[in-house]
Enzyme design. Sequence first.
Site, short mmCIF file in Angstrom:
data_model
loop_
_atom_site.label_atom_id
_atom_site.label_comp_id
_atom_site.label_asym_id
_atom_site.label_seq_id
_atom_site.Cartn_x
_atom_site.Cartn_y
_atom_site.Cartn_z
N TYR A 197 15.68 30.13 7.71
CA TYR A 197 14.45 30.83 8.07
C TYR A 197 14.29 30.93 9.58
CZ TYR A 197 12.65 30.57 3.29
OH TYR A 197 12.46 30.73 1.94
N LYS A 202 0.84 -1.19 0.00
CA LYS A 202 0.00 0.00 0.00
C LYS A 202 0.88 1.25 0.00
CE LYS A 202 -0.42 0.01 5.04
NZ LYS A 202 -1.32 0.04 6.20
#
Length: 358
Positions: free
Chosen positions: A254, A34
């Site tokens: 940042y 999956k």
Amino acid sequence: MRPLVATVDLSAIRHNYAVAKRCAPGRQAFAVVKANAYGHGAREVVSALHDEADGFAVACLEEAAEVRALHADARILLLEGCFEPSEYLIAAQLRLDVAVQGPEQAHALLETQLPSALNVWLKLDSGMHRLGFSASAIRDWHPRLKQAKQVAELNLMSHFACADVRGDSLNEDQVECFLGLLDLDFDQRSLANSAAVLTIPAAHMDWVRPGIMLYGATPFADISAVELGLRPALNLEAQLIAVRDVPVGESVGYGARWVAQRPSRIGTVSCGYADGYPRHAPSGTPVLLGGKRVPLAGRVSMDMLAVDLTDLPSASVGESVELWGAHLPVDEVAAHAGTIGYELLTKITARVPRRYRN
């Protein structure tokens, strides 16, 4: 081309599947593919296991259809079952094994006219309380489904909540709950995920469902993949694209969260959170450069991250950087980021090219 690539070693996946089979001798194993085979590429993984896997397990019909297109004969287990009554028709056309995890799904199955009967896996809620019938409800539904024309095999499955925590009392409770239904006439039974395959032999039953272990990551916080005999299957590799000197007191990245406490040498690496690297990975999270670990410095950007090269003065632009893989376990990076290897592997984004080795 931007210097970032995920290289998948398909031989490692075959090796890890073989480990699962050795752990559960005489049992059959659904290879769980999956979520695009946990980010490794379902098409390539299914093809690599085509002649070895007893079956495959997926989460939805779209994934099942992709596997069926690659393997005409494999058993394919639909783990969450059908979400609409019409999906049972598609499941029959694809010849799927289908989980039935609640009364709504069971009623929908019995009300659908099918071209052929399905192998049904009745799901027991043995203690996780996410999906499944109670033990008493299993007893009520068993005879109704056993005689239904829509049902070929009637099987029993469940899922562990804490198999990754060795010795947790809930594991024993869940095994006992499952074994408490052995008197019912089920054709096949399945309980064990990767962690249970590796450490709970009493849970192996007829079919096991190895997932994360196939990809060379560990389900445990206290046992490494190497200790379990697993080989990492994916190597995420970028490049050092810039190097600069940063004086004491100057910041990087940042928010100016990382501030140089000494004259520092900072490298910029061509990978960021838009590639699937965790934005919340803190300063100090390791990457591997020249065979040595160097720490992240400051916040991860969308397309780049910064590392502190001060203690690796020989590092230069153009050198390869392993974000995780063969020499830096994904589980170690995940632990620094406060998450698990599953999440990092499945979040590698589509813009990162995959290359495959057999």
